[in-house]
Scaffold this motif. Sequence first.
Motif, short mmCIF file in Angstrom:
data_model
loop_
_atom_site.label_atom_id
_atom_site.label_comp_id
_atom_site.label_asym_id
_atom_site.label_seq_id
_atom_site.Cartn_x
_atom_site.Cartn_y
_atom_site.Cartn_z
N HIS A 116 0.70 -1.48 -0.20
CA HIS A 116 -0.27 -0.08 0.06
C HIS A 116 0.64 1.16 0.35
O HIS A 116 1.16 1.98 1.10
N HIS A 143 -5.56 -1.89 5.84
CA HIS A 143 -5.77 -0.10 7.20
C HIS A 143 -6.27 -0.68 7.81
O HIS A 143 -6.71 0.60 8.30
N ASP A 178 -8.54 1.98 -3.22
CA ASP A 178 -8.44 3.25 -2.40
C ASP A 178 -8.17 4.56 -2.35
O ASP A 178 -7.65 5.00 -2.99
N GLY A 179 -8.57 5.20 -1.37
CA GLY A 179 -8.47 6.44 -1.11
C GLY A 179 -9.78 6.88 -0.77
O GLY A 179 -10.75 7.69 -0.06
N ASP A 221 0.50 2.48 3.87
CA ASP A 221 -0.17 3.38 3.03
C ASP A 221 1.07 4.93 3.01
O ASP A 221 0.80 5.70 3.81
N HIS A 265 -10.98 -0.11 1.05
CA HIS A 265 -9.98 0.94 2.04
C HIS A 265 -11.42 1.33 3.04
O HIS A 265 -12.67 1.71 2.25
ZN LIG Z 1 -6.66 3.57 2.25
#
Ligand SMILES: [Zn+2]
Length: 449
Positions: free
Chosen positions: A69, A238, A160-161, A313, A187
């Motif tokens: 990540h 995460h 992701d995000g 991350d 995510h």
């Molecule tokens: Zn994320």
Amino acid sequence: MRPTFVLRGVRVLDPLSGRDDERRDVWFEDGRLLAIDARIDKGGVAVIDLDASGGRHGAVLSPGFIDLHAHLREPGDPDAETVSSGARAAAAGGFTQVVAMANTDPPIDAPERVAEACAHAGGAAVRVLQVAALSRGLSGSELTDIRGCIAAGAVAISDDGRNAATPRLLVDALRTAGASARAVLVHPEDEEAIAQINNAHGSVVRCAQRPPGTESRAVDLAIRALAHAGAGRLHLQHLSTAESVETLRRARDGGLAVTAEVTPHHLGMWQPVAQPPEPAALLKVNPPLRTEHDRNAMVHALREGVIDAVATDHAPHRRVEKGADYDSAAPGMIGLETALAACITIGGMGGNWLPALVERLTAGPYRALGAGSGVFEPRLHTGEPATCVVFDPDAEWVVGAEPSASRSSNTPLLGERLRGKVLLTLVDGRIAYHDASRLQLAAETAAHA
Ligand SMILES: [Zn+2]
């Protein structure tokens, strides 16, 4: 440079081979790992004795780490990071493979963009594995051409995000990606709930209020989508709450193909911290730092293997993005160069947990991506060009005392003294990173040439 030398007295940790051997000698020739033995004497070959200088536990040789990540910010924000600088930061952290997220500007959400990104990463210091977005523009409304993106080289699928995709879209993605042996990385944060709690109308990426329930609910929804899909593999990114871990545990006990990661900061930091950094927004991250109870649950889950992998991350930001007040600052912190040391020093994974930590940095992430996804197997193969890391788990260093490879410096660990230092990273037999002050490689090999 493809070095020739004998490493003396290292601990060899190779989780996939079930190997944990103290005090071994390791012979490299032109970057190839030729032999591992109790004693190797090769006349004319430089010997680097780490037994004498390595401290209590001695230095460790292991396969190169895999980071599941990272945000490398290219295309879109090369002042924060580039693929090249991010890859050098990865090498300095002992990572030889790094998974690049798709939320760049523009996002990597079409086969042509995947192909471009893969070609661009070809010259990087480490292997950069590219993720393709799950939905066009990460908006959650329309699936990308997942088959095309995988054919173009995508190692996994992820928005992701963001987490705007509906459960139905996620089911489609899991089935399509699964048919090509790719995992979908999620995510897990409930965007709708976060919008309501923060009274936000546009993007929720910078919203500061993200209570634990917004994660637990998203974890639950993603796992239900996997069960409904009846195919594919889900990877939860995460995780940060004790409740998420319990939901994950139940899903795995039920036989679902779900894996998970935790970041070094969720292992090592919690709110409230004793002395917040300046600016305080250096601690702002999605999902946020939780309570000590949650943090302990993360450490426990990683130790027992319910959480498979440590993932950084790594989220570089230009100074101006973090200098703003807390509520409007960008979320995220850099982590590639400090991951190992943070896990050892503040993340509960030092001492007797070192073999588990190496497993969660090598075999664990490999399992999450899956053989056949394009990730290289993290194993020490003799006779082949080496892709490995040498680190000293006891060596102390101060974050930021030496220039970092990353273009950004947004970490609350700046100025902290940590334990655990990468000495040498080899990728395909070439030196990707070398701590010349702690390991006299070039001088010694030259002297014996
Ligand atoms: Zn994320």
